[in-house]
Design a protein around this motif. Sequence first.
Motif, PDB file in Angstrom:
ATOM      1  N   TYR A 294       2.439   7.801   2.236  1.00 45.27           N
ATOM      2  CA  TYR A 294       2.270   9.168   1.759  1.00 45.27           C
ATOM      3  C   TYR A 294       1.221   9.909   2.580  1.00 45.27           C
ATOM      4  CZ  TYR A 294       1.090  13.081  -1.284  1.00 45.27           C
ATOM      5  OH  TYR A 294       0.850  14.344  -1.772  1.00 45.27           O
ATOM      6  N   ASN A 295       0.138   9.231   2.938  1.00 42.40           N
ATOM      7  CA  ASN A 295      -0.967   9.871   3.637  1.00 42.40           C
ATOM      8  C   ASN A 295      -0.866   9.819   5.160  1.00 42.40           C
ATOM      9  OD1 ASN A 295      -2.341  10.623   1.295  1.00 42.40           O
ATOM     10  ND2 ASN A 295      -3.282   8.619   1.115  1.00 42.40           N
TER      11      ASN A 295
ATOM     12  N   THR B 146      -5.960  -4.792  -3.957  1.00 42.31           N
ATOM     13  CA  THR B 146      -5.738  -3.354  -3.902  1.00 42.31           C
ATOM     14  C   THR B 146      -6.040  -2.883  -2.489  1.00 42.31           C
ATOM     15  OG1 THR B 146      -6.417  -3.146  -6.200  1.00 42.31           O
ATOM     16  CG2 THR B 146      -6.362  -1.138  -4.906  1.00 42.31           C
TER      17      THR B 146
ATOM     18  N   LYS C   5       3.036  16.357   3.722  1.00 46.62           N
ATOM     19  CA  LYS C   5       3.137  15.648   2.442  1.00 46.62           C
ATOM     20  C   LYS C   5       4.072  16.394   1.492  1.00 46.62           C
ATOM     21  CE  LYS C   5      -1.504  13.727   2.743  1.00 46.62           C
ATOM     22  NZ  LYS C   5      -2.828  13.663   2.120  1.00 46.62           N
TER      23      LYS C   5
ATOM     24  N   THR D 273      -0.663  -2.114   5.323  1.00 42.07           N
ATOM     25  CA  THR D 273       0.457  -1.646   4.518  1.00 42.07           C
ATOM     26  C   THR D 273       0.932  -2.695   3.524  1.00 42.07           C
ATOM     27  OG1 THR D 273       1.988  -2.359   6.237  1.00 42.07           O
ATOM     28  CG2 THR D 273       1.286  -0.062   6.282  1.00 42.07           C
TER      29      THR D 273
ATOM     30  N   GLU E 290      -5.589   0.434  -1.450  1.00 35.55           N
ATOM     31  CA  GLU E 290      -5.855   1.866  -1.370  1.00 35.55           C
ATOM     32  C   GLU E 290      -7.199   2.112  -0.703  1.00 35.55           C
ATOM     33  OE1 GLU E 290      -5.558   3.931  -5.044  1.00 35.55           O
ATOM     34  OE2 GLU E 290      -3.550   3.206  -5.443  1.00 35.55           O
ATOM     35  N   ASP E 291      -7.264   3.114   0.132  1.00 35.57           N
ATOM     36  CA  ASP E 291      -8.470   3.533   0.845  1.00 35.57           C
ATOM     37  C   ASP E 291      -9.018   2.470   1.792  1.00 35.57           C
ATOM     38  OD1 ASP E 291      -8.370   5.914  -0.580  1.00 35.57           O
ATOM     39  OD2 ASP E 291      -9.607   5.120  -2.204  1.00 35.57           O
TER      40      ASP E 291
ATOM     41  N   ASN F  54       0.866  -1.169   0.000  1.00 39.50           N
ATOM     42  CA  ASN F  54       0.000   0.000   0.000  1.00 39.50           C
ATOM     43  C   ASN F  54       0.910   1.228   0.000  1.00 39.50           C
ATOM     44  OD1 ASN F  54      -1.942   1.937   0.324  1.00 39.50           O
ATOM     45  ND2 ASN F  54      -2.774   1.114   2.220  1.00 39.50           N
ATOM     46  N   LYS F  55       1.261   1.707  -1.191  1.00 31.45           N
ATOM     47  CA  LYS F  55       2.215   2.810  -1.305  1.00 31.45           C
ATOM     48  C   LYS F  55       1.639   4.131  -0.814  1.00 31.45           C
ATOM     49  CE  LYS F  55       4.617   0.648  -5.129  1.00 31.45           C
ATOM     50  NZ  LYS F  55       4.980   0.704  -6.532  1.00 31.45           N
ATOM     51  N   LYS F  56       0.336   4.290  -0.927  1.00 26.34           N
ATOM     52  CA  LYS F  56      -0.278   5.545  -0.493  1.00 26.34           C
ATOM     53  C   LYS F  56      -0.317   5.683   1.019  1.00 26.34           C
ATOM     54  CE  LYS F  56      -2.783   7.321  -4.246  1.00 26.34           C
ATOM     55  NZ  LYS F  56      -3.697   8.388  -4.501  1.00 26.34           N
TER      56      LYS F  56
END
Length: 156
Positions: A12-13, A40, A127, A103, A42-43, A7-9
């Motif tokens: 970042y978040n 996936t 960020k 993650t 993300e979110d 989970n690359k985002k």
Amino acid sequence: MASSVLNKKASYNYFLKDHLEAGIVLTGGEVKSARAGSVTLEDSYVRIGNGEAFLVNCYIAPYKYGFDPSSDPRRERKLLLKTEEIERMTVQLASKNLTFVPTKVYTTHNLIKVEIAQAIPKKKTDKRDDLKKKAVARETEEFLRKDKINARKAKD
């Protein structure tokens, strides 16, 4: 064959702290899709309720060779954690402004595991600072690489 989905985002978040490994309850087709890397994160996040932990909004693509039309690819999936770990997570969620995000999803010893991290949301300025640091690191690395190549050419 060990597959892994990141989970690359998440980094970042969020500011990621304590990492925790959990098992996940999946159906047969979901296991095959997860091993193929069709996940996936993300979110997605972890929700705790009734003394159990659930992975919410994680997309696991339907298995292409055994599609079950009644299965929902974004359904809540139960996480397999010890009672003490769930209680500790509940206390942490109640006391601070944080959440738990997945993650990584990976296979180990024929089991599908999820790595969960304690996450504190980043502000927009945080960020931006991270992006600036990455850009500076990339530029210095490129400069050092070019300098090293030039030194080799001058040596020859």
